[in-house]
Design a protein around this motif. Structure first.
Motif, PDB file in Angstrom:
ATOM      1  N   GLY A   1      -2.068   1.437 -49.884  1.00 50.45           N
ATOM      2  CA  GLY A   1      -3.108   1.556 -48.867  1.00 50.45           C
ATOM      3  C   GLY A   1      -2.931   0.608 -47.714  1.00 50.45           C
ATOM      4  O   GLY A   1      -1.845   0.089 -47.467  1.00 50.45           O
ATOM      5  N   GLU A   2      -4.031   0.380 -47.029  1.00 42.65           N
ATOM      6  CA  GLU A   2      -3.978  -0.332 -45.750  1.00 42.65           C
ATOM      7  C   GLU A   2      -3.312  -1.696 -45.873  1.00 42.65           C
ATOM      8  O   GLU A   2      -3.370  -2.338 -46.911  1.00 42.65           O
ATOM      9  CB  GLU A   2      -5.377  -0.423 -45.140  1.00 42.65           C
ATOM     10  CG  GLU A   2      -6.351  -1.283 -45.875  1.00 42.65           C
ATOM     11  CD  GLU A   2      -6.475  -2.688 -45.322  1.00 42.65           C
ATOM     12  OE1 GLU A   2      -5.796  -3.060 -44.356  1.00 42.65           O
ATOM     13  OE2 GLU A   2      -7.248  -3.436 -45.901  1.00 42.65           O
TER      14      GLU A   2
ATOM     15  N   HIS B   1     -16.969   5.386 -45.801  1.00 38.94           N
ATOM     16  CA  HIS B   1     -15.915   6.375 -46.061  1.00 38.94           C
ATOM     17  C   HIS B   1     -16.262   7.334 -47.209  1.00 38.94           C
ATOM     18  O   HIS B   1     -15.450   8.173 -47.584  1.00 38.94           O
ATOM     19  CB  HIS B   1     -14.599   5.670 -46.404  1.00 38.94           C
ATOM     20  CG  HIS B   1     -13.887   5.121 -45.218  1.00 38.94           C
ATOM     21  ND1 HIS B   1     -14.270   3.953 -44.590  1.00 38.94           N
ATOM     22  CD2 HIS B   1     -12.815   5.575 -44.537  1.00 38.94           C
ATOM     23  CE1 HIS B   1     -13.453   3.715 -43.594  1.00 38.94           C
ATOM     24  NE2 HIS B   1     -12.570   4.677 -43.535  1.00 38.94           N
TER      25      HIS B   1
ATOM     26  N   ARG C   1      -6.903   5.398 -39.762  1.00 39.76           N
ATOM     27  CA  ARG C   1      -6.903   6.461 -40.766  1.00 39.76           C
ATOM     28  C   ARG C   1      -5.618   6.277 -41.588  1.00 39.76           C
ATOM     29  O   ARG C   1      -4.538   6.229 -41.026  1.00 39.76           O
ATOM     30  CB  ARG C   1      -6.883   7.833 -40.101  1.00 39.76           C
ATOM     31  CG  ARG C   1      -8.076   8.122 -39.256  1.00 39.76           C
ATOM     32  CD  ARG C   1      -8.001   9.558 -38.783  1.00 39.76           C
ATOM     33  NE  ARG C   1      -8.655   9.950 -37.596  1.00 39.76           N
ATOM     34  CZ  ARG C   1      -9.938   9.914 -37.301  1.00 39.76           C
ATOM     35  NH1 ARG C   1     -10.745   9.417 -38.091  1.00 39.76           N
ATOM     36  NH2 ARG C   1     -10.431  10.348 -36.200  1.00 39.76           N
ATOM     37  N   GLN C   2      -5.752   6.211 -42.875  1.00 41.92           N
ATOM     38  CA  GLN C   2      -4.588   5.985 -43.728  1.00 41.92           C
ATOM     39  C   GLN C   2      -4.204   7.266 -44.446  1.00 41.92           C
ATOM     40  O   GLN C   2      -4.512   7.453 -45.614  1.00 41.92           O
ATOM     41  CB  GLN C   2      -4.872   4.852 -44.726  1.00 41.92           C
ATOM     42  CG  GLN C   2      -4.911   3.495 -44.081  1.00 41.92           C
ATOM     43  CD  GLN C   2      -6.322   2.992 -43.902  1.00 41.92           C
ATOM     44  OE1 GLN C   2      -7.161   3.122 -44.775  1.00 41.92           O
ATOM     45  NE2 GLN C   2      -6.584   2.409 -42.762  1.00 41.92           N
TER      46      GLN C   2
ATOM     47  N   HIS D   1     -12.853   1.510 -51.069  1.00 41.99           N
ATOM     48  CA  HIS D   1     -13.227   1.698 -49.662  1.00 41.99           C
ATOM     49  C   HIS D   1     -14.691   1.348 -49.478  1.00 41.99           C
ATOM     50  O   HIS D   1     -15.447   1.226 -50.449  1.00 41.99           O
ATOM     51  CB  HIS D   1     -12.957   3.129 -49.196  1.00 41.99           C
ATOM     52  CG  HIS D   1     -13.711   4.181 -49.931  1.00 41.99           C
ATOM     53  ND1 HIS D   1     -15.053   4.420 -49.745  1.00 41.99           N
ATOM     54  CD2 HIS D   1     -13.301   5.072 -50.876  1.00 41.99           C
ATOM     55  CE1 HIS D   1     -15.431   5.424 -50.530  1.00 41.99           C
ATOM     56  NE2 HIS D   1     -14.395   5.825 -51.241  1.00 41.99           N
TER      57      HIS D   1
ATOM     58  N   PHE E   1      -8.528   2.117 -48.837  1.00 38.00           N
ATOM     59  CA  PHE E   1      -8.727   2.719 -47.523  1.00 38.00           C
ATOM     60  C   PHE E   1      -9.485   1.704 -46.681  1.00 38.00           C
ATOM     61  O   PHE E   1     -10.601   1.327 -47.010  1.00 38.00           O
ATOM     62  CB  PHE E   1      -9.530   4.021 -47.626  1.00 38.00           C
ATOM     63  CG  PHE E   1      -8.767   5.118 -48.304  1.00 38.00           C
ATOM     64  CD1 PHE E   1      -7.986   5.998 -47.580  1.00 38.00           C
ATOM     65  CD2 PHE E   1      -8.823   5.257 -49.685  1.00 38.00           C
ATOM     66  CE1 PHE E   1      -7.282   7.007 -48.207  1.00 38.00           C
ATOM     67  CE2 PHE E   1      -8.123   6.262 -50.329  1.00 38.00           C
ATOM     68  CZ  PHE E   1      -7.346   7.141 -49.584  1.00 38.00           C
TER      69      PHE E   1
END
Length: 151
Positions: free
Chosen positions: A9-10, A116, A90-91, A112, A85
């Motif tokens: 993820g991010e 979201h 936007r991932q 998240h 997330f």
């Protein structure tokens, strides 16, 4: 029992470091892996290794394919996959990783914020746990490993 956890993820916050530090402080037997989090290296690995591309599409395609080798291996060999997330971008890649983990039957934890929830409802439905904080991930890993509720 040692757990293998893939952190996807991010890459713009320190959530991975928070999980690693929390697990270390709790004495948890966890081995972590994840994607390359150096954004420039991740974007440019393909052309740096296999040669320049004049077209940005092929530049990105080379990098994505090399990164996929690492990502596929990490997800396939993990006991648990955590997908974060973030707020900033936007991932799409994170959603893809969550889908791949779900398709492989991996234990999936999705992380998240509340904002979201609607956008990620299908991803959340595939997860065994949906959390908002790194501390909650550490608590889940502690419970899975030790049957212990920490707080």
């Amino acid at each position: 029992m040692t757990l293998s956890v893939y952190l996807s993820g991010e890459i713009h916050t320190d959530w991975r470091d928070e999980i690693l530090a929390g697990c270390k402080a709790a004495g948890l037997d966890v081995v972590f892996s994840g994607p390359v989090t150096d954004h420039a290296a991740s974007d440019d690995c393909g052309v740096a290794i296999m040669g320049a591309e004049p077209d940005k599409f092929w530049h990105d395609a080379k990098g994505a394919r090399l990164n996929a080798i690492r990502t596929r291996h990490g997800i396939e060999t993990a006991d648990i996959v955590v997908v974060r997330f973030g707020e900033k971008y936007r991932q799409w890649n994170a959603a893809f990783d969550a889908g791949q983990a779900a398709a492989l039957g991996k234990s999936l934890i999705v992380m998240h914020g509340a904002d979201h929830q609607h956008a990620l409802k299908e991803v959340d439905a595939a997860a065994l746990a949906v959390v908002e904080t790194s501390a909650q991930v550490v608590q889940i890993l502690d419970y899975v490993l030790n049957g212990r509720l920490s707080g």
